[in-house]
Design a protein around this motif. Structure first.
Motif, mmCIF file in Angstrom:
data_model
loop_
_atom_site.group_PDB
_atom_site.id
_atom_site.type_symbol
_atom_site.label_atom_id
_atom_site.label_comp_id
_atom_site.label_asym_id
_atom_site.label_seq_id
_atom_site.Cartn_x
_atom_site.Cartn_y
_atom_site.Cartn_z
ATOM 1 N N VAL A 40 0.830 -1.209 0.000
ATOM 2 C CA VAL A 40 0.000 0.000 0.000
ATOM 3 C C VAL A 40 0.862 1.256 0.000
ATOM 4 N N THR A 41 1.852 1.292 0.890
ATOM 5 C CA THR A 41 2.624 2.525 1.027
ATOM 6 C C THR A 41 3.606 2.730 -0.126
ATOM 7 N N TYR A 42 4.245 1.653 -0.570
ATOM 8 C CA TYR A 42 5.220 1.806 -1.647
ATOM 9 C C TYR A 42 4.536 2.087 -2.983
ATOM 10 N N LEU A 43 3.491 1.338 -3.280
ATOM 11 C CA LEU A 43 2.837 1.462 -4.579
ATOM 12 C C LEU A 43 1.747 2.533 -4.593
ATOM 13 N N GLY A 44 1.119 2.756 -3.446
ATOM 14 C CA GLY A 44 -0.009 3.679 -3.416
ATOM 15 C C GLY A 44 0.283 5.044 -2.842
ATOM 16 N N LEU A 45 1.352 5.162 -2.051
ATOM 17 C CA LEU A 45 1.642 6.437 -1.397
ATOM 18 C C LEU A 45 2.951 7.056 -1.864
ATOM 19 N N GLY A 46 3.495 6.566 -2.951
ATOM 20 C CA GLY A 46 4.668 7.216 -3.525
ATOM 21 C C GLY A 46 6.006 6.769 -2.993
ATOM 22 N N LYS A 47 6.254 5.462 -3.027
ATOM 23 C CA LYS A 47 7.570 4.903 -2.694
ATOM 24 C C LYS A 47 8.069 5.315 -1.313
ATOM 25 N N VAL A 48 7.319 4.893 -0.309
ATOM 26 C CA VAL A 48 7.719 5.077 1.075
ATOM 27 C C VAL A 48 7.299 3.824 1.827
ATOM 28 N N PHE A 49 8.079 3.431 2.825
ATOM 29 C CA PHE A 49 7.741 2.283 3.651
ATOM 30 C C PHE A 49 7.316 2.755 5.043
ATOM 31 N N VAL A 50 6.429 1.999 5.680
ATOM 32 C CA VAL A 50 6.096 2.279 7.074
ATOM 33 C C VAL A 50 6.437 1.095 7.976
ATOM 34 N N ALA A 51 6.778 -0.047 7.391
ATOM 35 C CA ALA A 51 7.166 -1.223 8.162
ATOM 36 C C ALA A 51 8.642 -1.544 7.983
ATOM 37 N N ASN A 52 9.131 -1.437 6.770
ATOM 38 C CA ASN A 52 10.511 -1.754 6.442
ATOM 39 C C ASN A 52 11.382 -0.505 6.628
ATOM 40 N N MET A 53 11.867 -0.305 7.842
ATOM 41 C CA MET A 53 12.621 0.923 8.132
ATOM 42 C C MET A 53 14.010 0.927 7.512
ATOM 43 N N PHE A 206 -4.443 -5.408 -5.293
ATOM 44 C CA PHE A 206 -5.512 -4.458 -4.965
ATOM 45 C C PHE A 206 -5.109 -3.023 -5.307
ATOM 46 N N VAL A 207 -3.918 -2.619 -4.887
ATOM 47 C CA VAL A 207 -3.490 -1.234 -5.095
ATOM 48 C C VAL A 207 -3.359 -0.910 -6.574
ATOM 49 N N LEU A 208 -2.768 -1.803 -7.343
ATOM 50 C CA LEU A 208 -2.563 -1.555 -8.770
ATOM 51 C C LEU A 208 -3.866 -1.573 -9.565
ATOM 52 N N HIS A 209 -4.922 -2.075 -8.946
ATOM 53 C CA HIS A 209 -6.241 -2.046 -9.585
ATOM 54 C C HIS A 209 -7.141 -0.992 -8.950
ATOM 55 N N GLY A 210 -6.519 -0.025 -8.290
ATOM 56 C CA GLY A 210 -7.256 1.100 -7.735
ATOM 57 C C GLY A 210 -8.083 0.791 -6.511
ATOM 58 N N GLN A 211 -7.729 -0.260 -5.778
ATOM 59 C CA GLN A 211 -8.502 -0.674 -4.600
ATOM 60 C C GLN A 211 -7.662 -0.531 -3.325
ATOM 61 N N LEU A 212 -7.105 0.637 -3.117
ATOM 62 C CA LEU A 212 -6.257 0.861 -1.949
ATOM 63 C C LEU A 212 -7.043 0.651 -0.657
ATOM 64 N N ALA A 213 -8.264 1.165 -0.606
ATOM 65 C CA ALA A 213 -9.088 1.008 0.599
ATOM 66 C C ALA A 213 -9.393 -0.460 0.876
ATOM 67 N N VAL A 214 -9.559 -1.254 -0.169
ATOM 68 C CA VAL A 214 -9.829 -2.680 0.010
ATOM 69 C C VAL A 214 -8.617 -3.375 0.616
ATOM 70 N N ALA A 215 -7.422 -2.998 0.155
ATOM 71 C CA ALA A 215 -6.190 -3.567 0.723
ATOM 72 C C ALA A 215 -6.084 -3.245 2.208
ATOM 73 N N LEU A 216 -6.383 -1.996 2.559
ATOM 74 C CA LEU A 216 -6.350 -1.608 3.968
ATOM 75 C C LEU A 216 -7.430 -2.346 4.756
ATOM 76 N N GLY A 217 -8.597 -2.538 4.143
ATOM 77 C CA GLY A 217 -9.668 -3.277 4.801
ATOM 78 C C GLY A 217 -9.284 -4.721 5.066
ATOM 79 N N LEU A 218 -8.555 -5.333 4.135
ATOM 80 C CA LEU A 218 -8.073 -6.704 4.334
ATOM 81 C C LEU A 218 -7.116 -6.764 5.521
ATOM 82 N N ALA A 219 -6.192 -5.802 5.587
ATOM 83 C CA ALA A 219 -5.266 -5.757 6.716
ATOM 84 C C ALA A 219 -6.024 -5.576 8.028
ATOM 85 N N LEU A 220 -7.061 -4.745 8.002
ATOM 86 C CA LEU A 220 -7.879 -4.526 9.200
ATOM 87 C C LEU A 220 -8.547 -5.821 9.650
#
Length: 245
Positions: A40-53, A206-220
């Motif tokens: 989600v973060t790398y592909l959907g938020l512009g090449k940034v990580f929030v888990a892989n520091m 999910f992200v590459l098919h425009g379903q970013l919210a669905v990806a986050l929902g799966l994680a939830l």
């Protein structure tokens, strides 16, 4: 091969009396979450990580070095959020150190609340990641992953950090029987890698098919399932509950 399959089975369905009880399969679920969120973060938020520091620090160096496709600000915000989450996770760990199941249930429940906020933000944005939405997601997701990483460290289940695979992969090769090692927990290590891969694959789809919210929902959903299961299995006298030494 037999040892590998046996260890896979023991990890997915821990035998009665196992020192870590139900923690290994629950932490595998959290590893899947990590893969989804990094996608989600790398592909959907512009090449940034929030888990892989490790990757995030490298990205920060690249950005400061002039890589125009990377954002130094996004990397810094992610690092700060992750550290704040890790600090909170450390405090929760100190308070609930006596029972690892309750620690996992409470921390994952908090993480689920943060994930719910991120999912809601993505739904409201309707797939349009503006600058404010981007940083709201980075902060919420970074806080959650920092807490998850700190708690995984406190739980002390070997080869299941839920966020870092470098040492797992190193151990898989270096401790194998080929160089003369004893090959401990090969199945668990392979499952950890596969869990991260699966999460990243599904998240990317999910992200590459425009379903970013669905990806986050799966994680939830995975977080909620993990928190509820850990809570239900956390009997006060559970043999696996005390911290590792």
């Amino acid at each position: 091969m037999r040892a590998l399959l046996t260890d896979v089975a023991r990890t997915l369905v821990p035998p009665r009396g196992d020192r870590h009880g139900p923690l290994p399969p629950l932490m595998l679920a959290l590893t899947v979450v990590t893969g989804v969120i990094d996608a989600v973060t790398y592909l959907g938020l512009g090449k940034v990580f929030v888990a892989n520091m490790t990757g995030n620090v490298v990205f920060l160096g690249f950005a400061l070095g002039g890589a125009v496709e990377l954002s130094a600000l996004a990397s810094v915000v992610s690092l700060v959020a992750f550290l704040a989450g890790a600090l909170a996770g450390g405090r929760v760990g100190v308070r609930l150190v006596a029972h690892r199941g309750r620690l996992l249930a409470v921390s994952t429940g908090i993480h689920a609340v943060l994930m719910a906020g991120a999912t809601l933000a993505a739904v409201i944005a309707a797939g349009i990641v503006t600058t404010p939405v981007r940083y709201v997601l980075i902060v919420l997701l970074g806080l959650g992953m920092g807490m998850q990483n700190a708690v995984a460290r406190r739980l002390g289940v070997p080869d299941l950090t839920t966020t870092v695979l470098t040492l797992t992969l190193t151990g898989l090769a270096a401790d194998s029987k080929s160089p003369g090692g004893s090959a401990p927990r090969p199945g668990r290590r392979v499952l950890s890698v596969l869990a991260m891969f699966l999460g990243a694959l599904v998240g990317a789809l999910f992200v590459l098919h425009g379903q970013l919210a669905v990806a986050l929902g799966l994680a939830l959903l995975l977080l909620l399932a993990t928190a509820v299961t850990a809570h239900r299995l956390s009997a006060p006298d559970a043999h696996w509950a005390p911290p590792t030494t």
